[in-house]
Write a protein that holds these residues in place. Structure first.
Motif: not given
Length: 283
Positions: A135-140, A169-172, A228-235
């Motif tokens: 589902l968009g928008p999903w670009n960071t 990458l380390r923020t993933a 989902w990762g509960a602490q997802d900072e990207w989405l």
């Protein structure tokens, strides 16, 4: 698959499959009902190394590197778009002779799975969408900046570029990556050629390739898990809620203490959630 294969330096895929968009690195682990894992960006099949042995105890686990990622290579002139990856996925399903595998997609892999199922006609027994870009928008903002200034990033001194993407990458993940793990994720993007591949894939990723699938999510008629990762900072998890609400009967789950690379942060919990989902009766 041996335990040693989960170590950063020993992961690799043994098969090479020619598809219309290039040559795909792929492999199959275990025996049983088929499960097909689709990674996202900026990962490669290495993301699944901790999950594969757990699933392969009871399933035939099919793994591949997206075109332009890991050890897969694009045919000259082909862009590594979500549309191209969905076509490659359909061709791999045909190559392996899979009638209706469970399709598991992470990040843009989720968009690829959705497009393959809803647009390319790939039949599936179940769908699992992990921290998925559907589902968009999903670009960071990071990706959008790279898309707007692709020429700047493409011509940036390689050592500067490598430091930039290493930090990104380390923020993933929620948990700090070991140096050898981070190095393994970065290896496909090393040097001038890797820098070019990174920019190529960033420039080719667009919500336009998932828009049609996103508009048809209500047509999904197979059991679907939104994990989902509960602490997802990207989405963030709000995206997970929206996605699950868009798919009839979808179940939703979280992996606590995990970020966007949920299978990296906690492969055991990720595999457990998938195995529970796979074991549930199909109506």
């Amino acid at each position: 698959m041996t335990t040693n294969a989960t170590r950063p330096g020993s992961w690799g895929l043994r098969q090479r499959v020619r598809v219309s968009g290039g040559v795909v690195a792929a492999d199959v682990f275990g025996e049983g009902p088929p499960v097909l894992l689709v990674h996202g960006t900026p990962a490669w099949s290495f993301l699944w190394r901790g999950v594969v042995p757990l699933l392969a105890r009871t399933h035939a686990v099919h793994v591949w590197d997206l075109l332009g990622f890991g050890d897969s290579r694009l045919r000259p002139g082909v862009r590594p778009s979500i549309a191209a990856q969905a076509r490659a996925l359909a061709e791999l399903v045909a190559h392996w002779g899979l009638e209706a595998p469970t399709l598991v997609g992470h990040d843009i892999g989720g968009g690829i799975v959705a497009r393959a199922h809803l647009t390319e006609g790939v039949r599936a027994r179940r769908l699992a969408l992990l921290d998925a870009a559907v589902l968009g928008p999903w670009n960071t903002p990071f990706t959008e900046h790279m898309q707007r200034h692709a020429d700047v990033y493409r011509t940036m001194p390689t050592e500067v570029f490598q430091e930039l993407i290493a930090g990104r990458l380390r923020t993933a993940t929620r948990n700090p990556m070991a140096d050898e793990t981070a190095d393994a994720y970065l290896a496909p993007w090393a040097g001038t050629a890797g820098q070019g591949r990174w920019i190529d894939q960033v420039s080719s990723v667009s919500f336009e390739d998932t828009r049609h699938a996103a508009a048809r999510l209500e047509q999904i008629a197979v059991p679907t898990l939104v994990l989902w990762g509960a602490q997802d900072e990207w989405l963030g998890t709000a995206t997970a809620d929206r996605l699950a609400a868009s798919i009839p009967g979808a179940c939703e789950a979280r992996v606590e203490g995990a970020g966007h690379f949920v299978a990296e942060d906690d492969p055991q919990a990720t595999a457990d959630a998938l195995l529970e989902f796979l074991a549930a009766p199909v109506a």
